[in-house]
Write a protein that holds these residues in place. Structure first.
Motif, PDB file in Angstrom:
ATOM      1  N   ALA A  59     -11.101  10.360   2.112  1.00  0.00           N
ATOM      2  CA  ALA A  59     -11.923  11.410   2.203  1.00  0.00           C
ATOM      3  C   ALA A  59     -11.606  12.593   3.213  1.00  0.00           C
ATOM      4  N   ARG A  60     -11.067  12.222   4.435  1.00  0.00           N
ATOM      5  CA  ARG A  60     -10.920  13.062   5.412  1.00  0.00           C
ATOM      6  C   ARG A  60      -9.385  13.618   5.057  1.00  0.00           C
ATOM      7  N   ARG A  61      -8.449  13.216   4.380  1.00  0.00           N
ATOM      8  CA  ARG A  61      -7.170  13.852   3.856  1.00  0.00           C
ATOM      9  C   ARG A  61      -7.425  14.704   2.928  1.00  0.00           C
ATOM     10  N   TYR A  62      -8.255  14.444   1.826  1.00  0.00           N
ATOM     11  CA  TYR A  62      -8.451  15.273   0.976  1.00  0.00           C
ATOM     12  C   TYR A  62      -9.223  16.572   1.340  1.00  0.00           C
ATOM     13  N   ALA A  63     -10.245  16.411   2.304  1.00  0.00           N
ATOM     14  CA  ALA A  63     -10.946  17.483   2.851  1.00  0.00           C
ATOM     15  C   ALA A  63     -10.176  18.556   3.821  1.00  0.00           C
ATOM     16  N   ASP A  64      -9.116  18.068   4.259  1.00  0.00           N
ATOM     17  CA  ASP A  64      -8.219  18.625   5.078  1.00  0.00           C
ATOM     18  C   ASP A  64      -7.135  19.543   4.265  1.00  0.00           C
ATOM     19  N   ARG A  65      -6.541  18.811   3.000  1.00  0.00           N
ATOM     20  CA  ARG A  65      -5.597  19.244   2.371  1.00  0.00           C
ATOM     21  C   ARG A  65      -5.991  20.080   1.325  1.00  0.00           C
ATOM     22  N   TYR A  66      -7.428  19.998   0.771  1.00  0.00           N
ATOM     23  CA  TYR A  66      -8.059  21.000  -0.102  1.00  0.00           C
ATOM     24  C   TYR A  66      -9.415  21.539   0.385  1.00  0.00           C
ATOM     25  N   PRO A  67      -9.121  22.179   1.569  1.00  0.00           N
ATOM     26  CA  PRO A  67     -10.427  22.690   2.132  1.00  0.00           C
ATOM     27  C   PRO A  67     -11.381  23.663   1.434  1.00  0.00           C
ATOM     28  N   ARG A  68     -12.484  23.958   1.582  1.00  0.00           N
ATOM     29  CA  ARG A  68     -13.657  24.730   1.053  1.00  0.00           C
ATOM     30  C   ARG A  68     -14.059  23.987  -0.398  1.00  0.00           C
ATOM     31  N   VAL A  69     -13.761  22.681  -0.354  1.00  0.00           N
ATOM     32  CA  VAL A  69     -14.449  22.179  -1.649  1.00  0.00           C
ATOM     33  C   VAL A  69     -15.443  20.912  -1.247  1.00  0.00           C
ATOM     34  N   VAL A  70     -15.229  20.308  -0.099  1.00  0.00           N
ATOM     35  CA  VAL A  70     -15.746  19.155   0.089  1.00  0.00           C
ATOM     36  C   VAL A  70     -17.130  19.600   1.041  1.00  0.00           C
ATOM     37  N   GLU A  71     -18.316  19.141   0.440  1.00  0.00           N
ATOM     38  CA  GLU A  71     -19.802  19.469   0.983  1.00  0.00           C
ATOM     39  C   GLU A  71     -20.206  18.478   1.813  1.00  0.00           C
ATOM     40  N   GLY A  72     -19.926  17.169   1.644  1.00  0.00           N
ATOM     41  CA  GLY A  72     -20.484  16.058   2.601  1.00  0.00           C
ATOM     42  C   GLY A  72     -19.570  14.968   2.443  1.00  0.00           C
ATOM     43  N   ILE A  73     -19.559  14.202   3.444  1.00  0.00           N
ATOM     44  CA  ILE A  73     -18.927  12.842   3.397  1.00  0.00           C
ATOM     45  C   ILE A  73     -19.711  11.731   4.045  1.00  0.00           C
ATOM     46  N   ILE A  74     -19.873  10.817   3.441  1.00  0.00           N
ATOM     47  CA  ILE A  74     -20.554   9.333   3.888  1.00  0.00           C
ATOM     48  C   ILE A  74     -19.613   8.251   4.134  1.00  0.00           C
ATOM     49  N   PHE A  75     -19.615   8.085   5.466  1.00  0.00           N
ATOM     50  CA  PHE A  75     -18.767   7.182   5.932  1.00  0.00           C
ATOM     51  C   PHE A  75     -19.346   5.879   6.088  1.00  0.00           C
ATOM     52  N   LEU A  76     -18.941   4.806   5.275  1.00  0.00           N
ATOM     53  CA  LEU A  76     -19.470   3.442   5.346  1.00  0.00           C
ATOM     54  C   LEU A  76     -18.599   2.469   5.736  1.00  0.00           C
ATOM     55  N   ASP A  77     -18.997   2.105   7.271  1.00  0.00           N
ATOM     56  CA  ASP A  77     -18.141   0.917   7.658  1.00  0.00           C
ATOM     57  C   ASP A  77     -16.520   1.217   7.822  1.00  0.00           C
ATOM     58  N   ASP A  95      -6.667  11.045  15.583  1.00  0.00           N
ATOM     59  CA  ASP A  95      -7.937  11.182  16.250  1.00  0.00           C
ATOM     60  C   ASP A  95      -9.071  10.837  15.212  1.00  0.00           C
ATOM     61  N   PRO A  96      -9.968  10.486  15.571  1.00  0.00           N
ATOM     62  CA  PRO A  96     -11.090   9.997  14.369  1.00  0.00           C
ATOM     63  C   PRO A  96     -11.851  11.374  14.329  1.00  0.00           C
ATOM     64  N   SER A  97     -11.783  12.339  15.391  1.00  0.00           N
ATOM     65  CA  SER A  97     -12.647  13.638  15.306  1.00  0.00           C
ATOM     66  C   SER A  97     -11.940  14.899  14.995  1.00  0.00           C
ATOM     67  N   MET A  98     -10.668  14.656  14.421  1.00  0.00           N
ATOM     68  CA  MET A  98      -9.716  15.664  14.178  1.00  0.00           C
ATOM     69  C   MET A  98      -8.927  15.419  13.140  1.00  0.00           C
ATOM     70  N   PRO A  99      -8.473  16.206  12.085  1.00  0.00           N
ATOM     71  CA  PRO A  99      -8.868  17.561  12.513  1.00  0.00           C
ATOM     72  C   PRO A  99     -10.336  17.983  12.083  1.00  0.00           C
ATOM     73  N   LYS A 100     -10.892  19.215  12.470  1.00  0.00           N
ATOM     74  CA  LYS A 100     -11.908  19.684  11.995  1.00  0.00           C
ATOM     75  C   LYS A 100     -11.806  20.279  10.664  1.00  0.00           C
ATOM     76  N   LEU A 101     -12.888  19.524   9.855  1.00  0.00           N
ATOM     77  CA  LEU A 101     -12.859  19.902   8.514  1.00  0.00           C
ATOM     78  C   LEU A 101     -13.555  21.179   8.241  1.00  0.00           C
ATOM     79  N   LYS A 102     -13.292  21.839   7.101  1.00  0.00           N
ATOM     80  CA  LYS A 102     -13.931  22.793   6.458  1.00  0.00           C
ATOM     81  C   LYS A 102     -14.606  22.385   5.295  1.00  0.00           C
ATOM     82  N   GLY A 103     -15.733  23.028   5.281  1.00  0.00           N
ATOM     83  CA  GLY A 103     -16.793  22.693   4.113  1.00  0.00           C
ATOM     84  C   GLY A 103     -16.633  23.372   3.028  1.00  0.00           C
ATOM     85  N   SER A 104     -17.386  23.182   2.035  1.00  0.00           N
ATOM     86  CA  SER A 104     -17.303  23.851   0.672  1.00  0.00           C
ATOM     87  C   SER A 104     -17.362  25.247   1.002  1.00  0.00           C
TER      88      SER A 104
END
Length: 437
Positions: A124-142, A209-218
């Protein structure tokens, strides 16, 4: 179970399920499996979502990665540059996911919410970083940590600096510790091979880093994607490690704590939210939009400026010899005058938006007459505005749901307090035994 062929891998079907949502919704929820899991594990969650009454109901996509469940083995396994047992990297998996979404859900690929378990967090994090401006939300489960693993958090009993009394829970024998250590490293080491063929060796370099990179939303959000982080209570997580792998409870509790810290840091990728959907909006803006939509008709819209040109479309020789193709232009300034704020702000995200003249520009050429094609343009505008409304304005949140989310907020606060107390107790325990943090 249905399968799909990705254009880049014509001989390897991927198993998937696409749960249809409301036609008015272009929101796609994508479920990302953990390692060794299959898409079947999401069915109870999806059943609850579809019973929730959420409106408009989003579309939901589940799938098995290559090497998982009902999907084929990854064709990359036979590539000469691949080490045996390491079929696909994090970027390979991300590429496959993007291709799957574009193949099966091209009309719902610009507003994505990822719901991921364990190693799915990295995808999820890699997708949001490589394909910015399309990911509106992420739910991290464990989430599974990307910048560390059990090989790093569990002391190596073969290391000369290993001290059994200081580094393990009281009463632990060397044989017990070595057996537990071996189990955890065999499964969770970054270099450990797995049935799927997921190569995890480079993940800590890609996501250090679990808090980086800062992700761009949709494109519909001003900030990064909305983030929710869900983790097991420490006691429950320890119990599950005992039930599934017979890892002693006190050992699991001691060495799982860094994983919980990792999950907390995920909150910094954007922000953590536990609130009703429409609570995120200005209530005056919602009231204005809903009132407008209740009385919205084509008659409320300006006529726009229509020009005509020779058509190249179907309809016989008459169409191609006369200027019946209609192009209607509504300037954003003109169109905005009769629209509520939430709709106005989204106009420039429309597929009909023309940056060249800052307008909504629509064409029609399927009819024989100018007037019919002009009417088509107006109908397309009406449909587009209804679509924008469905995307931008949530349904009314019931009092029951408001109470539910208030309870979630309370539970989240209490959980944070418990976590702080657990951390304080652990520090006190270690300091009392002369072990530095």
């Amino acid at each position: 179970m249905p399968t799909v062929i990705l254009p880049s891998k014509p001989d390897a079907p991927i198993a998937y399920e696409l749960y249809q949502g409301d036609i008015a919704s272009n929101l796609l929820v994508v479920c990302l499996n953990g390692l060794g899991m299959t898409q079947a594990g999401w069915k109870p969650t999806i059943k609850l979502i579809r019973k929730s009454g959420f409106s408009p109901m989003p579309w939901i996509l589940t799938y098995d990665r290559f090497g998982q469940g009902a999907s084929a083995r990854d064709p990359r396994e036979s590539w000469p540059n691949k080490d045996p047992g390491y079929a696909h990297t994090l970027d390979d998996v991300t590429d496959d996911l993007h291709e799957l979404i574009q193949t099966r859900c091209p009309d719902r690929s610009s507003r994505i919410v990822f719901m991921n378990h364990s190693i799915g967090a990295h995808i999820a994090r890699r997708y949001a970083d490589r394909y910015p401006r399309v990911v509106e939300g992420i739910i991290f489960l464990d989430s599974n940590p990307g910048n560390t693993d059990y090989e790093s958090t569990w002391p190596n009993p073969k290391d000369p600096s290993f001290n059994l009394e200081q580094m393990t829970p009281p009463g632990t024998s060397l044989d017990e510790y070595e057996a537990a250590y071996s189990k955890m490293i065999t499964i969770f080491s970054a270099s450990a091979k797995n049935n799927e063929g997921f190569d995890r060796r480079d993940i800590k370099n890609i996501l250090p880093d679990p808090s980086m990179p800062k992700l761009k939303g949709s494109k519909y959000l001003d900030k990064g994607p909305w983030v929710t982080v869900v983790v097991h209570e420490l006691e429950q997580f320890s119990q599950e490690e005992w039930d599934t792998m017979k890892i002693p409870l006190d050992m699991a509790a001691m060495y799982t704590q860094p994983f919980r810290t990792f999950n907390k840091a995920h909150c910094l990728v954007r922000t953590i939210q536990h609130r009703a959907y429409d609570a995120a909006f200005n209530q005056d803006d919602l009231t204005e939009a809903r009132k407008w939509y209740a009385s919205f008709t084509e008659n409320n819209l300006p006529k726009g400026q229509t020009s005509y040109s020779r058509s190249s479309g179907p309809g016989g020789q008459h169409v191609n010899k006369t200027e019946s193709k209609a192009t209607t232009v509504w300037s954003i300034e003109e169109l905005s005058r009769g629209l509520p704020k939430l709709i106005r702000l989204a106009l420039r995200s429309s597929k009909y938006y023309s940056k060249r003249n800052d307008s909504i520009t629509i064409q029609a050429q399927t009819q024989r007459s100018r007037s019919a094609n002009t009417d088509d343009n107006h109908l397309k505008l009406v449909e587009e505005l209804r679509k924008i409304y469905g995307e931008q304005v949530p349904g009314t949140t019931s009092s029951e749901k408001i109470k539910k989310y208030e309870a979630l907020e309370k539970s989240a606060r209490e959980s944070r307090l418990r976590s702080k107390k657990e951390q304080s107790s652990k520090k006190a325990f270690r300091k009392g035994r002369g072990v530095d943090e």
